[in-house]
Design a protein around this motif. Sequence first.
Motif, PDB file in Angstrom:
ATOM      1  N   GLU A 144       0.961  -1.396   0.066  1.00 12.50           N
ATOM      2  CA  GLU A 144      -0.066  -0.037  -0.139  1.00 12.50           C
ATOM      3  C   GLU A 144       0.745   1.322   0.203  1.00 12.50           C
ATOM      4  O   GLU A 144       0.530   2.282  -0.707  1.00 12.50           O
ATOM      5  CB  GLU A 144      -1.157   0.070   1.189  1.00 12.50           C
ATOM      6  N   THR A 145       1.953   1.146   0.840  1.00 14.29           N
ATOM      7  CA  THR A 145       2.801   2.324   0.882  1.00 14.29           C
ATOM      8  C   THR A 145       3.496   2.539  -0.689  1.00 14.29           C
ATOM      9  O   THR A 145       3.547   3.620  -1.014  1.00 14.29           O
ATOM     10  CB  THR A 145       4.055   2.325   1.776  1.00 14.29           C
ATOM     11  N   CYS A 146       3.924   1.464  -1.120  1.00 17.24           N
ATOM     12  CA  CYS A 146       4.647   1.614  -2.578  1.00 17.24           C
ATOM     13  C   CYS A 146       3.601   2.286  -3.706  1.00 17.24           C
ATOM     14  O   CYS A 146       4.122   2.933  -4.402  1.00 17.24           O
ATOM     15  CB  CYS A 146       4.811   0.221  -2.875  1.00 17.24           C
ATOM     16  N   LYS A 147       2.338   1.704  -3.225  1.00 21.64           N
ATOM     17  CA  LYS A 147       1.383   2.333  -4.372  1.00 21.64           C
ATOM     18  C   LYS A 147       1.273   3.834  -4.388  1.00 21.64           C
ATOM     19  O   LYS A 147       0.882   4.498  -5.349  1.00 21.64           O
ATOM     20  CB  LYS A 147      -0.108   1.641  -4.131  1.00 21.64           C
ATOM     21  N   LYS A 148       1.265   4.306  -2.953  1.00 23.79           N
ATOM     22  CA  LYS A 148       1.300   5.760  -2.984  1.00 23.79           C
ATOM     23  C   LYS A 148       2.213   6.352  -3.691  1.00 23.79           C
ATOM     24  O   LYS A 148       2.244   7.494  -4.281  1.00 23.79           O
ATOM     25  CB  LYS A 148       1.157   6.010  -1.561  1.00 23.79           C
ATOM     26  N   TYR A 149       3.535   6.051  -3.613  1.00 17.60           N
ATOM     27  CA  TYR A 149       4.693   6.805  -4.259  1.00 17.60           C
ATOM     28  C   TYR A 149       5.221   6.222  -5.623  1.00 17.60           C
ATOM     29  O   TYR A 149       5.932   7.145  -6.091  1.00 17.60           O
ATOM     30  CB  TYR A 149       5.524   6.916  -3.136  1.00 17.60           C
TER      31      TYR A 149
ATOM     32  N   LYS B 188       4.883   4.342  -9.263  1.00 20.08           N
ATOM     33  CA  LYS B 188       4.019   3.729 -10.419  1.00 20.08           C
ATOM     34  C   LYS B 188       3.992   2.575 -10.750  1.00 20.08           C
ATOM     35  O   LYS B 188       3.170   1.734 -11.093  1.00 20.08           O
ATOM     36  CB  LYS B 188       4.143   4.682 -11.708  1.00 20.08           C
TER      37      LYS B 188
END
Length: 70
Positions: free
Chosen positions: A28-33, A35
């Motif tokens: 979820e954190t990777c999805k925020k920052y 692509k």
Amino acid sequence: MTSPNKIQIPYFTLDTKKLKQNYVELSETCKKYLKNFQIAYSVKTNSLPEVIKTLEKEKFPSTMMLTGKI
């Protein structure tokens, strides 16, 4: 302090619920920052059967070196 006659055996505890939770939080954190990303687990680095079973059951990506060692 332990007695000199006692052998200490190293161990660790695997919490599969925490493993799943950490994966979801990281994803979820990777999805925020990011692509385009992929989180993968290195089976060659840690090939514990319970970890592999959990990853396969949850369909988490993993990387494997097919050398016949596993």
